[in-house]
Design a protein around this motif. Structure first.
Motif, PDB file in Angstrom:
ATOM      1  N   SER A  54       5.923 -12.927  -4.252  1.00 56.66           N
ATOM      2  CA  SER A  54       6.517 -13.985  -3.444  1.00 56.66           C
ATOM      3  C   SER A  54       5.614 -14.317  -2.269  1.00 56.66           C
ATOM      4  N   VAL A  55       4.987 -13.292  -1.715  1.00 55.32           N
ATOM      5  CA  VAL A  55       4.052 -13.547  -0.610  1.00 55.32           C
ATOM      6  C   VAL A  55       2.911 -14.428  -1.096  1.00 55.32           C
ATOM      7  N   LEU A  67       4.088 -17.960  -1.262  1.00 55.06           N
ATOM      8  CA  LEU A  67       4.483 -18.582   0.001  1.00 55.06           C
ATOM      9  C   LEU A  67       3.339 -18.720   0.995  1.00 55.06           C
ATOM     10  N   THR A  82       5.188 -23.464  -3.018  1.00 54.91           N
ATOM     11  CA  THR A  82       6.075 -22.831  -2.048  1.00 54.91           C
ATOM     12  C   THR A  82       7.515 -22.797  -2.547  1.00 54.91           C
ATOM     13  N   GLY A 121       8.111 -20.052  -4.820  1.00 51.91           N
ATOM     14  CA  GLY A 121       8.254 -18.811  -4.066  1.00 51.91           C
ATOM     15  C   GLY A 121       9.652 -18.650  -3.492  1.00 51.91           C
ATOM     16  N   PHE A 122      10.216 -19.739  -3.025  1.00 49.99           N
ATOM     17  CA  PHE A 122      11.552 -19.677  -2.437  1.00 49.99           C
ATOM     18  C   PHE A 122      12.634 -19.573  -3.506  1.00 49.99           C
ATOM     19  N   TRP A 142      12.267 -15.620  -5.634  1.00 54.95           N
ATOM     20  CA  TRP A 142      12.565 -14.388  -4.899  1.00 54.95           C
ATOM     21  C   TRP A 142      13.376 -14.733  -3.670  1.00 54.95           C
ATOM     22  N   ARG A 143      14.514 -14.104  -3.576  1.00 58.96           N
ATOM     23  CA  ARG A 143      15.345 -14.351  -2.400  1.00 58.96           C
ATOM     24  C   ARG A 143      15.430 -13.074  -1.587  1.00 58.96           C
ATOM     25  N   ARG A 199      13.150 -14.223   3.519  1.00 53.75           N
ATOM     26  CA  ARG A 199      12.790 -15.501   2.916  1.00 53.75           C
ATOM     27  C   ARG A 199      13.813 -16.578   3.212  1.00 53.75           C
ATOM     28  N   SER A 200      15.112 -16.216   3.242  1.00 48.43           N
ATOM     29  CA  SER A 200      16.067 -17.281   3.554  1.00 48.43           C
ATOM     30  C   SER A 200      15.977 -17.676   5.025  1.00 48.43           C
ATOM     31  N   LEU A 260      13.125 -17.758   6.571  1.00 50.43           N
ATOM     32  CA  LEU A 260      11.940 -18.616   6.563  1.00 50.43           C
ATOM     33  C   LEU A 260      12.305 -20.017   6.069  1.00 50.43           C
ATOM     34  N   THR A 279      12.628 -27.107  -3.524  1.00 49.21           N
ATOM     35  CA  THR A 279      13.347 -25.848  -3.665  1.00 49.21           C
ATOM     36  C   THR A 279      14.746 -26.120  -4.187  1.00 49.21           C
TER      37      THR A 279
END
Lengths: 316, 295
Positions: free
Chosen positions: A39-40, A43, B114, B117-118, B121-122, B126-127, B129, B179
């Motif tokens: 995930s990093v 992001l 991005t 990514g959102f 994976w939660r 991340r939420s 962010l 997203t």
């Protein structure tokens, strides 16, 4: 029969309850560290860019807003804010911007909802009408400014009409009505977009509920206030926020119509910013930006709160 | 009773038509006026654009302004004049293109990575962010311009195209929208690919992106029109008139060239109108899916 069943299913599909949505996203257990790494990886590019172009410099902006000057970094805390708040042009700009938003945003919400309801009625050529209503959002402001000039000029079309009815000509852009003129331009551009949001939301209201209301003989007004409006409340919030953001963009119309130094009543926040950029007064522009960011956060928090109160009975 | 309902529908239709007329009028007028001769323009709008003049400076000016839908005589002269005699407008048009197209492409590429990514994976961080991105998205230009200006100044790209392109590429708007639409993809699709041994990149590229095709298209249109329309950013980050896009430059057109201005204005709306007519259904769907800011 088949058609009807299909139709009934459709509106429910896009908006799954929160619990279902959470379950839908696969969370593979076991390799937590690896997932974190992945995930990093996805992001990072965006976070880096946002950090470099927005966050880090904004921290510097905050820093600039509490020091004397970049040359003389003495901590002065609120002095700059006081200076900005006492600044005459800042006050005019803030007042005009606030007044504009206070008039334009509620109108944008109400009128676009009205348009959405209008297109729900049984009238001909709906999709064509939708296209027409939506088209202004795709027209660059710069392109239609000429027509607005012809219409609202002192010797323009609107005044020709006004005088034909025997009334006095009005200097629309340089007088007490200037803000209203800009409100009209704002609505012209933004109603269509908001209308689409409302149309989608209206489509998501469970049809059974409205049918039950029909059977029980509820009037259209009653149905609207007691059923539809409750389901619409998240959209009302969204449209309100969107309209607030867009209301700060009317600077475009004003700038293209009247240039850098408009009539006093049209002097907006962005004009103030432009002038501070012009003489590179870092303290002034930093404090103004920080103040505005704070106001925005407060405003959004308030709207969220309001929506929480009104939208509760629906979500549960 | 029946007659009453019929009457109501008639009134509603009339209101709708009235609105439609109001919404269309400025656009249609701009386009139709671009086909007028210079003398007709001067005669119609002479009162407003004070020093509009014909070729010999003694043009006829009507007593009142005359907003007309249909030209007396259709001519392409204004367009020919723009294309041949005044190439500077075409340069400005090109400036707009080289600013907006990279922003749209870069923003979509970065945002889709991005958004994946959102979506995949939660977690708390991340939420948070994501929430932060939403707040940033809601900040008006007046706020974000100051940090943008400072960075551009530090890294020395002030007054170049990059001062607008780079912040535009990282603007969080399309991250938010993408997203939202990626989260609508059924998990079973992703899980199946996972079991087949696809890598995350493959899942992203071969499953998520094709699923989001219409969302990507509608976001591209929205981002395009926003930047095609930009005024604030170029004034501050790109003060050099040579490099400014047509959206700013159109306002500085000399009033003696009103006829030309109509033609340029029309040329400038062609790309966005074409995009709109081509992608209206996607656009509507894309807007409709925005729903609300929360969740």
């Amino acid at each position: 029969m088949w058609m009807k069943a299909g139709k009934e299913k459709k509106p429910r599909q896009p908006k799954a309850p929160k619990a279902v949505q959470a379950r839908r996203t696969p969370r593979l257990s076991g390799d937590g560290a690896r997932d974190l790494l992945r995930s990093v990886a996805f992001l990072t590019p965006s976070v880096l860019g946002v950090a470099v172009f927005f966050i880090l410099p904004f921290l510097v902006v905050v820093y600039y807003s509490v020091i004397r000057s970049p040359m003389n970094p003495e901590f002065v805390f609120l002095d700059n804010f006081k200076m900005v708040l006492e600044n005459n042009s800042f006050r005019v700009a803030a007042k005009n911007t606030a007044m504009f938003s206070a008039i334009a945003v509620p109108l944008a919400v109400v009128l676009s909802l009205a348009l959405a309801l209008l297109l729900e009625c049984r009238i001909p050529a709906k999709s064509l009408l939708r296209t027409f209503f939506l088209s202004p959002m795709m027209v660059p402001v710069a392109s239609v400014v000429l027509i607005w000039q012809v219409v609202f000029h002192y010797r323009g079309t609107l005044n020709v009409i006004v005088e034909r009815f025997g009334a006095q000509a009005v200097d629309w852009l340089n007088g007490p009505y200037c803000l209203l003129v800009i409100v009209v331009l704002f609505l012209w551009k933004n109603l269509g977009y908001n209308m689409i949001l409302f149309m989608a939301a209206l489509n998501n209201i469970p049809k059974e509920l409205l049918e039950v209301a029909d059977v029980e003989g509820a009037s259209p007004v009653h149905k609207f206030f007691n059923i539809k409006l409750r389901y619409l409340s998240p959209t009302v919030l969204f449209v309100a926020i969107l309209s607030i953001i867009n209301s700060f963009k009317v600077f475009r119309e004003i700038y293209l119509l009247t240039g850098n130094y408009p009539y006093d009543g049209l002097y907006m926040m962005q004009h103030f910013m432009n002038n501070t950029f012009g003489n590179l007064d870092y303290q002034k522009m930093s404090s103004a930006a920080v103040l505005m960011a704070l106001v925005m956060v407060a405003l959004i928090a308030l709207l969220f709160k309001v929506e929480d109160i009104f939208g509760k009975d629906v979500e549960g | 009773m029946k007659k009453n309902r019929y009457f109501g529908r008639l009134i509603l239709t009339a209101i709708a038509v009235l609105f439609a007329f109001g919404f269309l009028m400025p656009t249609v007028l701009t386009i139709s006026n671009s086909f007028m001769t210079q003398s007709e323009i001067s005669s119609n709008y002479g009162k407003v654009f004070a020093n509009v003049s014909g070729s010999d400076g003694k043009a006829y000016i009507a007593d009142t302004v005359n907003l007309k839908f249909i030209p007396d005589k259709v001519t392409f002269n204004q367009y020919i004049a723009v294309l041949i005699r005044s190439p500077e407008y075409l340069f400005k048009f090109w400036n707009s293109v080289v600013l907006v197209v990279p922003i749209v492409l870069l923003q979509l590429v970065i945002a889709s990575i991005t958004a994946y990514g959102f979506t995949r994976w939660r977690g708390k961080a991340r939420s948070f962010l994501f929430f932060f991105y939403v707040i940033l998205m809601l900040m008006p230009t007046q706020v974000t311009l100051v940090p943008n200006y400072l960075v551009s100044d530090w890294i020395g790209i002030l007054n170049t195209r990059w001062a607008i392109i780079l912040p535009g590429a990282f603007a969080p708007f399309s991250v938010f929208l993408l997203t939202k639409s990626m989260r609508r993809i059924p998990a079973s699709l992703i899980e199946a690919a996972k079991l087949d041994g696809s890598s995350e990149w493959q899942i992203f590229k071969d499953i998520c992106l094709p699923q989001c095709r219409s969302a990507l298209y509608s976001i591209a249109i929205l981002v395009f029109i926003d930047y095609w329309n930009m005024v604030e950013q170029p004034i501050i980050l790109l003060p050099d008139a040579e490099k400014q896009p047509l959206s700013v430059y159109l306002s500085t057109i000399n009033s003696s060239e009103v006829g030309l201005a109509f033609a340029i204005a029309t040329i400038y709306m062609v790309p966005s109108l074409l995009l709109f007519l081509h992608g209206e259904d996607y656009l509507v769907e894309g807007i409709a899916h925005q729903g609300s800011v929360k969740g």
